[in-house]
Enzyme design. Structure first.
Site: not given
Ligand code: NAD
Ligand code: 3PG
Length: 525
Positions: A149-150, A169, A228, A230, A254, A259, A277-280
């Site tokens: 998706k991303i 992939d 961004c 894992r 990210d 963490e 960890h600001l991706g979301a």
């Protein structure tokens, strides 16, 4: 009233949805030992990546029915332990897709144009125009690792910025990659040819340290890496070393192996950009994931299915709604065949017959197992843990499909092989959705299931039915309905009785002593 624990900051709209059905306690930043202490009070839990839901917490969670992850990744939850305990784990697979993709793109452009350092320089009262000569992404090659998706959204936007796209992939078709304007290549070629490499993969055994000393050595000196996705997909010390030695040009990260990020060489380099960890973390994404997950928790607490359960694959509300009568049929037949077989079950065969043969079997198989284990595990078994419970008990599950039509246009046949022998049952649905048991051990019958049932296998001879009737009468057990199924006259037959009352202690033994009775079974459905 149900109680929900919210253990990470979520958007208030989520709290409001949960409050429709539950008392909501927002307690963020709790240490694990505190969570273990308070979790027994809660029916549901909602969190982000800040809470680690460990096996110890799950084992202490005696009331917990659902864990809701307001985001995508469930790697901070011991899903296996939750599954074993029958706890549904749900997430929001799409709520933060755009936010994460835009963060990756922002990181790529920030890296190219030195934006963080240039900003700092101006704020330090400097005007260093020569120091911050950047690079354009136009006509450069972007290697996308993970075209889900991303990754797909990143590819779409990058294409419109004039970038050439490579992708790796192993689970994506060439057609899908073509649609996105990506050339599917192997990982080595992607590493060797890309000017920018962006990761959009989960952390798995295969993706752990997918970027390591060796892969870094294959990259171009101007290569820049963006992660961004894992932490743990990049070997951080190998990356810091490669950048320090000028083997690649930079990285924007990210997510991290640990963490919050502890002491790290990653902090030492100007051409490494770090975000916490600001991706979301956009207002829009936080509303999306909070609504998505809070609604699922609310539904599950109301006894409805969840739409994105990660540990009940395939059982979405749509499927549940459409299949509900068949799932009920499967549970009833599983329960019945389990009780007829008795003892330890070694194998369960589930055969979808007639028109049902064209249906995806997994939900029906899970429902059959749930029924089979319900006598032993009662309410402890559910759609979440049925398959794992069967596996742990060494029960082999065989699913077969047979499109040939028998007496009903579709029917379900279950056979259980156990330590005491093999038994089989078949059932079908009438047009009004009512269940009929249509066959027991190969003998045709036609009875609805009822709470208390008695099945006998006997010789088809005069007087035997009367004897059973009198015996039940003498114990004050009322017969609601009775049916005999036989294959040949005066051969073996099966009698199925629906009873209004349970069989009193000792009566089954009396029944088996009746002349001509070979076997008798009581069943509670
Ligand atoms: N930084 C953040 O705040 C943030 C926000 C959202 C999502 N994420 C993370 O981003 C990642 C991608 O999320 P998504 O929603 O696109 O997931 P997705 O499931 O839609 O896509 C993941 C893709 O990775 C592919 N993949 C799996 N194993 C692979 C392998 N060994 N090699 C190459 N490709 C492989 C899959 O086929 C799939 O297409 C996840 O790890 C998610 O947790 C991070
Ligand atoms: O998997 C995710 O959804 C992201 O990593 C976001 O995590 P967060 O909800 O803690 O921001």
């Amino acid at each position: 009233m149900a109680k929900v624990l919210v253990s990470d900051p979520i958007d208030q709209v989520g709290v409001e949805i949960l409050s429709q059905v539950a008392q909501v306690d927002v307690k963020t930043g709790l240490p694990p030992e505190e969570l273990v202490k308070i979790i027994p009070e809660y029916d549901a839990m909602m969190l982000r990546s800040g809470t680690r839901v460990t096996k110890e917490i799950i084992e202490a969670a005696t009331q917990l029915k659902i864990i809701g992850r307001a985001g995508v990744g469930v790697d901070n939850i011991d899903v296996q332990a939750a599954t074993r305990q029958g706890i549904v784990v749900v997430n929001s697979p799409e709520g933060n897709t755009i936010a994460a993709a835009e963060h990756a793109l922002a990181m790529m452009l920030s890296l190219s144009r030195h934006i963080p350092e240039a900003n700092q320089s101006v704020k330090n009262d400097k005007w260093e125009r020569k120091r911050f000569i950047g690079a354009e992404v136009y006509k450069k090659t972007l290697g996308v690792v993970g075209l889900g998706k991303i990754g797909s959204h990143v590819a779409n936007v990058a294409k419109s910025m004039g970038m050439k796209l490579l992708a790796y992939d192993p689970f994506i078709s060439k057609e899908r990659a073509d649609q996105l304007g990506c050339t599917l290549v192997d990982l080595d070629l992607l590493f060797a040819e890309s000017d920018y490499i962006t990761l959009h993969i989960p952390k798995t055994k295969e993706t752990t340290h997918i970027i390591n000393k060796e892969s870094l050595s294959k990259m171009k000196p101007n290569a820049r890496i963006i992660n961004c996705a894992r932490g743990g997909t990049i070997d951080e010390s190998a990356l810091a070393e490669a950048i320090a030695e000028g083997k690649i040009a930079g990285a924007a990260l990210d997510v991290f192996e640990e963490e919050p990020l502890k002491e790290s060489k990653l902090r030492e380099h100007e051409n490494i950009i770090l975000t916490p960890h600001l991706g979301a973390s956009t207002a829009e994404a936080q509303v999306n994931v909070a609504v998505d997950v809070a609604e699922q928790i609310r539904d599950v607490l109301l006894g409805l299915p969840a739409r994105s359960a990660v540990n009940i694959p395939g059982l979405t509300p749509d499927v549940m709604e459409k299949m509900r009568p068949y799932l009920q049929l499967a549970e009833t037949l599983g329960n019945l065949v389990g009780q007829l077989a008795g003892g330890r079950i070694e194998r369960l065969t589930v055969r979808l017959q007639g028109e049902l043969a064209s249906t995806k079997g997994q939900p029906i198989v899970v429902a059959s197992i749930k029924g089979l284990l319900s006598q032993a595990l009662r309410e402890r078994v559910n759609y979440v843990n049925a398959a794992i419970e069967a596996k742990e008990r060494g029960i082999r599950i065989i699913e077969t499909h047979d499109a040939s039509i028998r007496d009903y246009s579709d029917s379900l046949h279950l056979a259980a092989q156990g330590s005491l022998g093999e038994h089989s049952v078949t059932g079908a649905l009438l047009s009004d959705g009512e269940i009929r048991i249509t066959d027991v051990d190969g003998f045709p019958i036609n009875v609805p299931p009822s709470n208390y049932m008695l099945f006998t296998v006997h010789r088809d001879m005069p007087g035997i039915i009367g004897k059973i009737g009198s015996l039940l009468g003498s114990f004050n057990v009322n017969i609601a309905s009775m049916q005999v199924g036989r294959k040949i006259v005066r051969g073996d037959a099966v009698m199925a009785l629906s009873l209004d009352d349970p069989l009193p202690e000792g009566l089954l033994n009396e029944i088996t002593k009746v002349d001509g009775i070979r076997d008798a079974y009581t069943v509670k459905l």
